[in-house]
Design a protein around this motif. Sequence first.
Motif, PDB file in Angstrom:
ATOM      1  N   ARG A  15      84.097 133.394  64.137  1.00  0.00           N
ATOM      2  CA  ARG A  15      83.319 132.333  63.503  1.00  0.00           C
ATOM      3  C   ARG A  15      81.825 132.514  63.743  1.00  0.00           C
ATOM      4  O   ARG A  15      81.002 132.150  62.892  1.00  0.00           O
ATOM      5  N   LEU A  18      80.187 134.838  61.101  1.00  0.00           N
ATOM      6  CA  LEU A  18      79.892 134.347  59.757  1.00  0.00           C
ATOM      7  C   LEU A  18      78.381 134.257  59.575  1.00  0.00           C
ATOM      8  O   LEU A  18      77.643 133.905  60.496  1.00  0.00           O
ATOM      9  N   GLN A  22      77.197 131.591  54.860  1.00  0.00           N
ATOM     10  CA  GLN A  22      78.617 131.229  54.862  1.00  0.00           C
ATOM     11  C   GLN A  22      78.848 129.928  55.613  1.00  0.00           C
ATOM     12  O   GLN A  22      79.632 129.078  55.175  1.00  0.00           O
ATOM     13  N   HIS A  23      78.180 129.756  56.739  1.00  0.00           N
ATOM     14  CA  HIS A  23      78.299 128.511  57.495  1.00  0.00           C
ATOM     15  C   HIS A  23      77.881 127.319  56.637  1.00  0.00           C
ATOM     16  O   HIS A  23      78.575 126.296  56.579  1.00  0.00           O
ATOM     17  N   HIS A  26      80.488 126.780  53.751  1.00  0.00           N
ATOM     18  CA  HIS A  26      81.746 126.214  54.242  1.00  0.00           C
ATOM     19  C   HIS A  26      81.586 124.735  54.594  1.00  0.00           C
ATOM     20  O   HIS A  26      82.463 123.920  54.292  1.00  0.00           O
ATOM     21  N   HIS A 166      86.723 126.740  59.971  1.00  0.00           N
ATOM     22  CA  HIS A 166      86.639 127.804  58.978  1.00  0.00           C
ATOM     23  C   HIS A 166      88.049 128.353  58.770  1.00  0.00           C
ATOM     24  O   HIS A 166      88.873 128.359  59.695  1.00  0.00           O
TER      25      HIS A 166
END
Length: 204
Positions: A15, A18, A22-23, A26, A166
């Motif tokens: 995680r 990422l 992307q964080h 998401h 995630h």
Amino acid sequence: MHDSKQLRSKIRHLRRALTPQQHQQHSRIVAQHAATSRHFQNGKRIAFYLSADGELDTSPLIERAMGYGKRVYLPVLRPALHNTLWFAEFRKGDDLISNRFGIPEPNINRRKPVLPWALDLIYLPLVAFDGEGNRLGMGGGYYDRTLSYLHHHKYWRRPALIGLAHECQQVKNLRKDAWDVPLQGVITEAGLQLFHKRKNGSAQ
């Protein structure tokens, strides 16, 4: 089954790997999925966590909750009981103070804390989860101890327990210990996944 220590290390690495984009993506998608769920729509008093170490960022969902007029709560370390939590209301503009782990939390001298059964919904952090609603946390046992009363109430329905994560944090299966409190669902960027009814009550 997985060795918990090795699995924590592996999933935390995944995680953290990422990208910031992307964080952000998401977190926005999870907030959208959560806002359409009955747990969120029916909940009036909702607890969140403040994200760290690559956890799914809760800030977009907290903003939505406040925008809908819901009362937002954050966890507070209980000073007298080992490894358990209170929850205190958080409002826009409130200053947060750092606990002994450096995690921001509400000032209980300003906001009276409540116990978990006063809440409608808790969004929980997690390191890993499986398709049975089992959750692997950071290892401190704070949520499991705080929610242990659920093991003794066959039909207790409050609060609903939903993990935020995630999709890369899902694993095939996790070891279940007697003290673990299962989740009723998990929301990732792939959507809301609901699990079977827990032994002590309804999945609601």
